[in-house]
Design an enzyme around this catalytic site. Structure first.
Site, PDB file in Angstrom:
ATOM      1  N   GLY A  62      -3.925  -5.268   9.395  1.00 39.25           N
ATOM      2  CA  GLY A  62      -3.885  -3.796   9.370  1.00 39.25           C
ATOM      3  C   GLY A  62      -4.670  -3.496   8.331  1.00 39.25           C
ATOM      4  O   GLY A  62      -5.516  -3.912   7.705  1.00 39.25           O
ATOM      5  N   LEU A  63      -5.004  -1.920   8.445  1.00 39.12           N
ATOM      6  CA  LEU A  63      -5.889  -1.239   7.576  1.00 39.12           C
ATOM      7  C   LEU A  63      -5.621  -1.322   6.126  1.00 39.12           C
ATOM      8  O   LEU A  63      -4.789  -1.890   5.769  1.00 39.12           O
ATOM      9  CB  LEU A  63      -5.958   0.282   7.847  1.00 39.12           C
ATOM     10  CG  LEU A  63      -5.980   0.861   9.234  1.00 39.12           C
ATOM     11  CD1 LEU A  63      -5.692   2.256   9.326  1.00 39.12           C
ATOM     12  CD2 LEU A  63      -7.471   0.637   9.512  1.00 39.12           C
ATOM     13  N   GLY A 107      -4.372  -0.893   2.681  1.00 40.73           N
ATOM     14  CA  GLY A 107      -3.582   0.021   2.255  1.00 40.73           C
ATOM     15  C   GLY A 107      -2.246   0.184   3.259  1.00 40.73           C
ATOM     16  O   GLY A 107      -1.264   0.885   2.819  1.00 40.73           O
ATOM     17  N   GLY A 137      -0.216  -2.330   3.759  1.00 40.02           N
ATOM     18  CA  GLY A 137       0.958  -2.890   3.210  1.00 40.02           C
ATOM     19  C   GLY A 137       1.011  -4.353   3.317  1.00 40.02           C
ATOM     20  O   GLY A 137       2.105  -5.007   2.972  1.00 40.02           O
ATOM     21  N   LYS A 138      -0.049  -5.102   3.783  1.00 42.12           N
ATOM     22  CA  LYS A 138      -0.150  -6.412   3.893  1.00 42.12           C
ATOM     23  C   LYS A 138       0.025  -7.212   2.538  1.00 42.12           C
ATOM     24  O   LYS A 138       0.954  -8.133   2.651  1.00 42.12           O
ATOM     25  CB  LYS A 138      -1.609  -6.888   4.372  1.00 42.12           C
ATOM     26  CG  LYS A 138      -2.207  -6.052   5.581  1.00 42.12           C
ATOM     27  CD  LYS A 138      -3.598  -6.521   5.851  1.00 42.12           C
ATOM     28  CE  LYS A 138      -4.628  -6.036   4.975  1.00 42.12           C
ATOM     29  NZ  LYS A 138      -4.778  -4.428   4.900  1.00 42.12           N
ATOM     30  N   SER A 139      -0.489  -6.860   1.666  1.00 42.00           N
ATOM     31  CA  SER A 139      -0.307  -7.795   0.339  1.00 42.00           C
ATOM     32  C   SER A 139       1.082  -7.454  -0.231  1.00 42.00           C
ATOM     33  O   SER A 139       1.766  -8.713  -0.621  1.00 42.00           O
ATOM     34  CB  SER A 139      -1.247  -7.362  -0.742  1.00 42.00           C
ATOM     35  OG  SER A 139      -2.721  -7.635  -0.284  1.00 42.00           O
ATOM     36  N   SER A 163      -8.727  -8.213   8.704  1.00 41.92           N
ATOM     37  CA  SER A 163      -9.022  -8.996   9.967  1.00 41.92           C
ATOM     38  C   SER A 163      -9.004  -7.868  11.235  1.00 41.92           C
ATOM     39  O   SER A 163      -8.258  -8.017  11.951  1.00 41.92           O
ATOM     40  CB  SER A 163      -7.950  -9.983  10.204  1.00 41.92           C
ATOM     41  OG  SER A 163      -6.846  -9.861  10.046  1.00 41.92           O
TER      42      SER A 163
HETATM   43  P1  ADP Z   1      -3.048  -3.889   1.933  1.00 39.55           P
HETATM   44  O1  ADP Z   1      -2.805  -5.143   1.158  1.00 39.55           O
HETATM   45  O2  ADP Z   1      -2.619  -3.757   3.258  1.00 39.55           O
HETATM   46  O3  ADP Z   1      -4.273  -2.966   1.491  1.00 39.55           O
HETATM   47  P2  ADP Z   1      -1.185  -2.926  -0.248  1.00 39.55           P
HETATM   48  O4  ADP Z   1      -0.002  -3.803   0.063  1.00 39.55           O
HETATM   49  O5  ADP Z   1      -2.184  -3.164  -1.333  1.00 39.55           O
HETATM   50  O6  ADP Z   1      -1.804  -2.749   1.100  1.00 39.55           O
HETATM   51  O7  ADP Z   1      -0.519  -1.264  -0.440  1.00 39.55           O
HETATM   52  C1  ADP Z   1       0.330  -0.694   0.227  1.00 39.55           C
HETATM   53  C2  ADP Z   1       1.094   0.401  -0.424  1.00 39.55           C
HETATM   54  O8  ADP Z   1       2.011   0.861   0.347  1.00 39.55           O
HETATM   55  C3  ADP Z   1       1.686  -0.313  -1.671  1.00 39.55           C
HETATM   56  O9  ADP Z   1       1.549   0.710  -2.728  1.00 39.55           O
HETATM   57  C4  ADP Z   1       3.346  -0.314  -1.189  1.00 39.55           C
HETATM   58  O10 ADP Z   1       4.230   0.163  -2.063  1.00 39.55           O
HETATM   59  C5  ADP Z   1       3.190   0.806  -0.196  1.00 39.55           C
HETATM   60  N1  ADP Z   1       4.209   0.729   0.761  1.00 39.55           N
HETATM   61  C6  ADP Z   1       5.188   1.826   1.301  1.00 39.55           C
HETATM   62  N2  ADP Z   1       5.772   1.352   2.319  1.00 39.55           N
HETATM   63  C7  ADP Z   1       5.406   0.056   2.695  1.00 39.55           C
HETATM   64  C8  ADP Z   1       5.949  -0.914   3.561  1.00 39.55           C
HETATM   65  N3  ADP Z   1       7.110  -0.571   4.674  1.00 39.55           N
HETATM   66  N4  ADP Z   1       5.498  -1.803   3.623  1.00 39.55           N
HETATM   67  C9  ADP Z   1       4.310  -2.410   2.603  1.00 39.55           C
HETATM   68  N5  ADP Z   1       3.872  -1.543   1.717  1.00 39.55           N
HETATM   69  C10 ADP Z   1       4.289  -0.187   1.726  1.00 39.55           C
END
Ligand code: ADP
Length: 207
Positions: free
Chosen positions: A41-42, A44, A46-48, A115
């Site tokens: 996914g993009l 931000g 929520g992957k991590s 990815s």
């Molecule tokens: P990525 O790893 O995709 O770049 P992050 O996990 O670092 O994204 O950030 C995602 C942000 O979105 C976090 O601040 C998280 O708390 C918020 N968030 C809100 N709803 C969700 C959800 N359903 N799943 C994952 N993250 C979420």
């Protein structure tokens, strides 16, 4: 220089040693099976957050796990790679090979990488094996990812300070047939974790 140095391992007297302690035996000892949860996914989306939250749940259930996170891998194993299309492909290939070793070791591997390209995720499927890879699509609209701007990167990308930024100046190809399609823009983290744990139960990975 010795000519053999130039040959690929298969032609260079390098023979894979067959282990007697196999993945199956490790899984039996663990009391659970292993797979790769491949979060895509993009930035931000929520992957991590989900990979670590699911790991926390699994750890509590006694499951052996490890999270591979984009930034961490780029500090070590892949620190020599850029974000050019070729280097992104090599980045993913190395991660897939690493995941393979962790699965052999009886560890459930969670991977959090943008990815963005279908062909790269397809490559992972080939290296890891389709039966071992559960693709989790973290589907958060770009506008919400930009509002979250967890690492401040979207602002920089919009200002033209970062080249090849996925969603802004580099494409993201959504998975066509993921194991799970999560609405990570609207659902809560807890709801998404439940869906992933359900998936692992349905697939017989955990009881
Ligand atoms: P990525 O790893 O995709 O770049 P992050 O996990 O670092 O994204 O950030 C995602 C942000 O979105 C976090 O601040 C998280 O708390 C918020 N968030 C809100 N709803 C969700 C959800 N359903 N799943 C994952 N993250 C979420």
């Amino acid at each position: 220089m010795v000519v053999e140095d130039k040959l690929p391992p298969a032609d260079n007297n390098v023979v894979w040693h067959q282990a007697t302690v196999t993945r199956r035996r490790r899984e039996e000892q663990n009391g659970h099976r292993v797979v790769n949860l491949w979060f895509t996914g993009l930035s931000g989306s929520g992957k991590s957050t989900l990979a670590h939250a699911v790991e926390e749940r699994l750890h509590g259930l006694g499951v052996r796990t490890f999270v591979f996170d984009g930034d961490n891998v780029r500090h070590g194993l892949c620190s020599d790679l850029s974000f050019s299309p070729e280097d992104r492909t090599e980045n993913i290939r190395r991660i897939a090979e690493m995941v393979n070793l962790f699965l052999e070791a009886g560890v459930l591997a969670l991977t959090a990488f943008i990815s963005p390209l279908e062909k790269d995720r397809q490559k992972v499927r080939e290296i890891v094996g389709a039966e071992n890879m559960l693709e989790i699509f973290c589907d958060t609209p770009l506008e919400i990812c930009e509002q979250r701007d967890v690492k401040g990167m979207y602002k920089k990308a919009r200002a033209g300070l970062i080249k090849n930024y996925t969603g802004i100046s580099s494409p993201y190809e959504p998975p066509t047939n993921p194991a799970l399609h999560l609405n990570t823009g609207t659902a809560t983290v807890e709801e998404c974790v439940e869906q992933i744990i359900d998936l692992l139960r349905r697939k017989g990975v955990i009881d």
